[in-house]
Motif scaffolding. Structure first.
Motif, mmCIF file in Angstrom:
data_model
loop_
_atom_site.group_PDB
_atom_site.id
_atom_site.type_symbol
_atom_site.label_atom_id
_atom_site.label_comp_id
_atom_site.label_asym_id
_atom_site.label_seq_id
_atom_site.Cartn_x
_atom_site.Cartn_y
_atom_site.Cartn_z
ATOM 1 N N TYR A 88 -0.765 1.090 -10.096
ATOM 2 C CA TYR A 88 -0.161 0.358 -8.987
ATOM 3 C C TYR A 88 -1.067 0.282 -7.757
ATOM 4 O O TYR A 88 -1.160 -0.783 -7.123
ATOM 5 N N LEU A 147 -3.617 -2.428 -8.444
ATOM 6 C CA LEU A 147 -2.942 -3.701 -8.666
ATOM 7 C C LEU A 147 -2.440 -4.296 -7.352
ATOM 8 O O LEU A 147 -2.526 -5.513 -7.137
ATOM 9 N N MET A 148 -1.947 -3.452 -6.463
ATOM 10 C CA MET A 148 -1.325 -3.925 -5.231
ATOM 11 C C MET A 148 -2.275 -3.935 -4.035
ATOM 12 O O MET A 148 -1.845 -4.179 -2.897
ATOM 13 N N ARG A 196 6.405 -5.208 -7.331
ATOM 14 C CA ARG A 196 7.114 -5.329 -6.048
ATOM 15 C C ARG A 196 8.586 -4.940 -6.213
ATOM 16 O O ARG A 196 9.167 -4.274 -5.348
ATOM 17 N N GLU A 220 0.983 -2.838 -0.340
ATOM 18 C CA GLU A 220 -0.069 -1.922 -0.773
ATOM 19 C C GLU A 220 0.205 -0.485 -0.335
ATOM 20 O O GLU A 220 0.101 0.457 -1.134
ATOM 21 N N ARG A 249 2.249 -7.948 -10.687
ATOM 22 C CA ARG A 249 2.523 -7.657 -9.274
ATOM 23 C C ARG A 249 3.967 -8.010 -8.898
ATOM 24 O O ARG A 249 4.601 -7.304 -8.101
ATOM 25 N N TYR A 309 0.346 -6.548 -17.306
ATOM 26 C CA TYR A 309 -0.873 -5.976 -16.717
ATOM 27 C C TYR A 309 -1.941 -5.757 -17.788
ATOM 28 O O TYR A 309 -3.116 -6.116 -17.600
ATOM 29 N N ASP A 316 -2.136 -10.364 -14.000
ATOM 30 C CA ASP A 316 -1.948 -9.523 -12.823
ATOM 31 C C ASP A 316 -0.893 -10.058 -11.868
ATOM 32 O O ASP A 316 -0.156 -9.282 -11.252
ATOM 33 N N ASP A 317 -0.824 -11.360 -11.698
ATOM 34 C CA ASP A 317 0.167 -11.922 -10.786
ATOM 35 C C ASP A 317 1.583 -11.592 -11.253
ATOM 36 O O ASP A 317 2.445 -11.216 -10.448
ATOM 37 N N ASP A 341 -2.035 -6.463 -1.059
ATOM 38 C CA ASP A 341 -0.670 -6.981 -1.021
ATOM 39 C C ASP A 341 0.066 -6.372 0.177
ATOM 40 O O ASP A 341 -0.245 -5.254 0.598
#
Length: 250
Positions: A92, A95-96, A65, A102, A61, A52, A57-58, A99
Motif C-alpha cells: 500500500y 501503491l498510494m 482507498r 498516501e 488504488r 495489483y 494499479d489504478d 495519492d
C-alpha cells in the motif's frame, strides 16, 4: 504495541468470506477469548491484490482507498492471511505514493498484523491442548514466509500443543503453485508445482493439513482430493488452534 490494546479490526479476506467462513469465525473467537473487542466493518472488501499483481494499479488504488477509509481508527488490523496482510503492509505505501491518501496508507501499514503474528508476538498467548495425540503437516505460504516473515509464529503456537506432532513437508519453503492469478495464467506450471507439494505432504504421514493462508489451503487440499477421495482433511490454522483448545477438541 501498547499492552493496553482492547480492540482490533478484523480484515476478513475474500477467500474466507466465500470459501472458509469458519476460519474467520475461529480467528475472531481466538481474539475475543483474549479479551479483545473485534470490529468487523461491513464496508470492507478485497485488499486489491488481484488487480495489483496483474498490473492494474489504478483499479488497485480504487480498492485501497476503500480499505484505508474503512479501517480508519488507530487500532491494529488483524488479517488471517500472510498474502493479504502483505498487500496492506508492504505494498500500500508504494501503491498510494502521491495519492491524497498516501499518509493514511503509510499509517495503516504500521497497524497491520498477520493473525498468528499478533497472537504470538503481541498478545503472547498461551495455549493448552485438550485433544488426543495427532500428527499434522503445516504449509507456510510464500507470503507468510518471505514477505511478512511470520513463518515461526504459527509453528510456535502449534508447538505449545502437547499432543500435536508438527511436520513440515520436504522442501517446505517451495511454493505450492497457487499464487493467485499465477495459477490461472500459468496453469500447467502451477499444476506441476502443486503435484510436488502434494507428494511431499502425503509423505509426512500426517492426518491433517494446516495452513494460515486459504489460497494455499484450497490449492493443496483440492489437488489432494483430486488425486484421492480419501485425502487427509485440511483446516486453517486458526480453526485447528481453537478446536484443540476448546472443550470439543478431538
Amino acid at each position: 504495541m501498547s499492552p493496553t490494546i482492547d480492540r482490533v479490526y478484523f480484515f476478513g479476506t475474500c477467500l474466507i468470506d466465500v470459501f472458509y467462513p469458519g476460519a474467520g469465525m475461529a480467528a475472531i473467537t481466538l481474539l475475543e477469548r483474549e479479551g479483545l473487542e473485534v470490529l468487523f466493518p461491513q464496508a470492507q472488501t478485497c485488499c486489491g491484490q488481484p488487480p495489483y499483481n496483474s498490473g492494474y494499479d489504478d483499479e488497485a488504488r480504487t480498492i485501497a482507498r476503500q480499505v484505508i477509509e474503512t479501517f480508519d481508527l488507530p487500532i491494529p488490523i488483524i488479517v488471517p492471511s500472510g498474502s493479504c496482510a502483505g498487500m496492506l503492509r508492504k505494498h500500500y505505501p508504494a501503491l498510494m505514493a502521491g495519492d491524497p491518501l498516501e499518509e493514511k496508507a503509510n499509517q495503516l501499514a504500521t497497524r497491520v498484523y498477520e493473525l498468528h503474528e499478533f497472537l504470538h508476538r503481541v498478545l503472547n498467548i498461551t495455549l493448552e491442548d485438550q485433544g488426543k495425540p495427532t500428527r499434522v503437516v503445516m504449509h507456510t505460504s510464500c507470503s507468510a514466509r518471505r514477505e511478512m516473515e511470520v513463518m515461526d509464529d504459527g509453528l510456535s503456537l502449534l508447538r505449545q500443543l502437547g499432543n500435536v506432532e508438527v511436520c513440515e513437508p520436504e522442501n517446505a519453503e517451495t511454493c505450492c503453485g497457487f499464487g493467485g492469478t499465477f495459477a490461472v495464467k500459468m496453469s500447467d506450471v502451477s499444476a506441476a508445482m502443486v503435484a510436488d507439494k502434494c507428494a511431499a505432504v502425503n509423505a509426512t504421514g500426517a492426518s491433517t493439513l494446516l495452513s494460515s493462508d486459504c489460497g494455499c489451503l484450497m490449492n493443496i487440499h483440492g489437488a489432494l482430493e483430486h488425486r484421492n477421495s480419501d485425502a487427509m482433511p485440511a483446516e486453517h490454522l486458526a480453526e485447528f488452534l481453537l478446536r484443540r483448545t476448546s472443550g470439543d477438541a478431538s
